[in-house]
Every structure is written in C-alpha cells, then in structure tokens.
Design a protein around this motif. Structure first.
Motif, mmCIF file in Angstrom:
data_model
loop_
_atom_site.group_PDB
_atom_site.id
_atom_site.type_symbol
_atom_site.label_atom_id
_atom_site.label_comp_id
_atom_site.label_asym_id
_atom_site.label_seq_id
_atom_site.Cartn_x
_atom_site.Cartn_y
_atom_site.Cartn_z
ATOM 1 N N THR A 71 0.851 -1.180 0.000
ATOM 2 C CA THR A 71 0.000 0.000 0.000
ATOM 3 C C THR A 71 0.891 1.236 0.000
ATOM 4 N N PRO A 72 0.761 2.083 -1.025
ATOM 5 C CA PRO A 72 1.586 3.298 -1.054
ATOM 6 C C PRO A 72 1.193 4.249 0.074
ATOM 7 N N ASP A 73 2.070 5.182 0.391
ATOM 8 C CA ASP A 73 1.803 6.084 1.510
ATOM 9 C C ASP A 73 0.658 7.051 1.237
ATOM 10 N N TRP A 74 0.207 7.174 0.005
ATOM 11 C CA TRP A 74 -0.899 8.065 -0.333
ATOM 12 C C TRP A 74 -2.254 7.350 -0.330
ATOM 13 N N ALA A 75 -2.260 6.102 0.124
ATOM 14 C CA ALA A 75 -3.495 5.332 0.292
ATOM 15 C C ALA A 75 -3.521 4.776 1.707
ATOM 16 N N LYS A 76 -4.702 4.464 2.191
ATOM 17 C CA LYS A 76 -4.826 3.932 3.548
ATOM 18 C C LYS A 76 -5.446 2.538 3.495
ATOM 19 N N ALA A 77 -4.728 1.560 4.043
ATOM 20 C CA ALA A 77 -5.244 0.196 4.126
ATOM 21 C C ALA A 77 -6.187 0.098 5.324
ATOM 22 N N ILE A 78 -7.362 -0.471 5.090
ATOM 23 C CA ILE A 78 -8.356 -0.605 6.151
ATOM 24 C C ILE A 78 -8.871 -2.035 6.206
ATOM 25 N N ASN A 79 -9.506 -2.395 7.322
ATOM 26 C CA ASN A 79 -10.117 -3.709 7.475
ATOM 27 C C ASN A 79 -11.628 -3.589 7.227
ATOM 28 N N TYR A 80 -12.346 -4.702 7.341
ATOM 29 C CA TYR A 80 -13.780 -4.683 7.049
ATOM 30 C C TYR A 80 -14.591 -3.819 8.018
ATOM 31 N N PRO A 81 -14.306 -3.831 9.333
ATOM 32 C CA PRO A 81 -15.046 -2.909 10.214
ATOM 33 C C PRO A 81 -14.830 -1.439 9.824
ATOM 34 N N ALA A 82 -13.626 -1.091 9.397
ATOM 35 C CA ALA A 82 -13.368 0.282 8.960
ATOM 36 C C ALA A 82 -14.114 0.578 7.654
ATOM 37 N N PHE A 83 -14.283 -0.440 6.805
ATOM 38 C CA PHE A 83 -15.062 -0.290 5.571
ATOM 39 C C PHE A 83 -16.516 0.060 5.917
ATOM 40 N N VAL A 84 -17.056 -0.610 6.906
ATOM 41 C CA VAL A 84 -18.425 -0.322 7.349
ATOM 42 C C VAL A 84 -18.516 1.116 7.858
ATOM 43 N N GLU A 85 -17.551 1.529 8.669
ATOM 44 C CA GLU A 85 -17.538 2.900 9.184
ATOM 45 C C GLU A 85 -17.434 3.912 8.044
ATOM 46 N N LEU A 86 -16.615 3.617 7.074
ATOM 47 C CA LEU A 86 -16.453 4.492 5.914
ATOM 48 C C LEU A 86 -17.775 4.609 5.149
ATOM 49 N N SER A 87 -18.478 3.496 5.020
ATOM 50 C CA SER A 87 -19.776 3.486 4.340
ATOM 51 C C SER A 87 -20.794 4.343 5.083
ATOM 52 N N ILE A 88 -20.774 4.264 6.392
ATOM 53 C CA ILE A 88 -21.704 5.044 7.214
ATOM 54 C C ILE A 88 -21.362 6.530 7.156
ATOM 55 N N HIS A 89 -20.083 6.842 7.070
ATOM 56 C CA HIS A 89 -19.616 8.228 7.063
ATOM 57 C C HIS A 89 -20.075 8.979 5.810
ATOM 58 N N HIS A 90 -20.195 8.299 4.695
ATOM 59 C CA HIS A 90 -20.583 8.943 3.432
ATOM 60 C C HIS A 90 -22.094 8.869 3.239
ATOM 61 N N ASP A 91 -22.618 9.844 2.501
ATOM 62 C CA ASP A 91 -24.056 9.902 2.263
ATOM 63 C C ASP A 91 -24.532 8.774 1.349
ATOM 64 N N LYS A 92 -23.698 8.403 0.382
ATOM 65 C CA LYS A 92 -24.041 7.347 -0.572
ATOM 66 C C LYS A 92 -22.853 6.434 -0.774
ATOM 67 N N VAL A 93 -23.160 5.199 -1.187
ATOM 68 C CA VAL A 93 -22.122 4.253 -1.582
ATOM 69 C C VAL A 93 -22.449 3.816 -3.004
ATOM 70 N N ASN A 94 -21.467 3.960 -3.889
ATOM 71 C CA ASN A 94 -21.639 3.558 -5.288
ATOM 72 C C ASN A 94 -20.659 2.442 -5.600
ATOM 73 N N SER A 95 -21.192 1.241 -5.778
ATOM 74 C CA SER A 95 -20.357 0.104 -6.165
ATOM 75 C C SER A 95 -20.326 0.019 -7.686
ATOM 76 N N TRP A 96 -19.141 0.104 -8.235
ATOM 77 C CA TRP A 96 -18.969 0.055 -9.684
ATOM 78 C C TRP A 96 -18.931 -1.407 -10.122
ATOM 79 N N LEU A 97 -20.104 -1.974 -10.365
ATOM 80 C CA LEU A 97 -20.220 -3.389 -10.709
ATOM 81 C C LEU A 97 -19.909 -3.672 -12.140
#
Length: 97
Positions: A71-97
């Motif tokens: 992971t480069p220093d300009w990106a942040k590695a997160i785990n699944y609980p942090a992914f959930v928190e990130l999802s809650i923090h934003h108004d919308k989640v757009n999955s590019w399927l």
C-alpha cells in the motif's frame, strides 16, 4: 453530499476506474477491493493516475496482502469494520459493478 466509490474489478480488464475518476468529487472517497487493488502496482498507468490525483483513497488490507501488493503512503489500508464505518460516514455508496 459525499459518495464512497467502491471498485472491485481489475483496472486492466475494463474502464471502470477511468469512469469513476471522471465523476469522483472533492468530498468523495475511493475504496479499492478485490482485483481493483492491482491498480496499486508501481509503474502501471492506473498507479500513476491514482498517484497524481489528490484522492481520499482506501484499500482493503486483506486484498492487498492476498495479492502481495504494498500500500503506497498516499493510500490507507483498512479492514472490514473500517469499511463499514467508511460506508456510514458517506451519504451514498456507489459500487462500480
């Protein structure tokens, strides 16, 4: 309003990453998961593009570890609980399927 953009497909198989980067806003964040983490391979066009942009970029730690990508220093590695928190923090989640 902010959006969390989630990419899980390799940037070498289609143009989802390019499309996402065209619409991503200043308050948005981008999460790379699954094969999308291949965008972090140094020296590739996706890596150079991401490196040149001032993005709130996150990657799932499990996926970069599984693919032996650093992971480069300009990106942040997160785990699944942090992914959930990130999802809650934003108004919308757009999955590019």
């Amino acid at each position: 309003m902010s959006t969390l953009h989630v990419l899980s497909r390799s940037p070498f198989g289609d143009d989802r990453l390019s499309s996402c980067l065209r619409v991503i806003g200043a308050n948005d964040a981008l999460l790379l998961s699954g094969d999308a983490v291949y965008a972090l391979q140094p020296g590739t066009a996706p890596f150079n593009t991401l490196n040149s942009r001032a993005l709130n970029l996150f990657v799932l730690a499990e996926d970069v570890q599984a693919r032996s990508i650093e992971t480069p220093d300009w990106a942040k590695a997160i785990n699944y609980p942090a992914f959930v928190e990130l999802s809650i923090h934003h108004d919308k989640v757009n999955s590019w399927l």
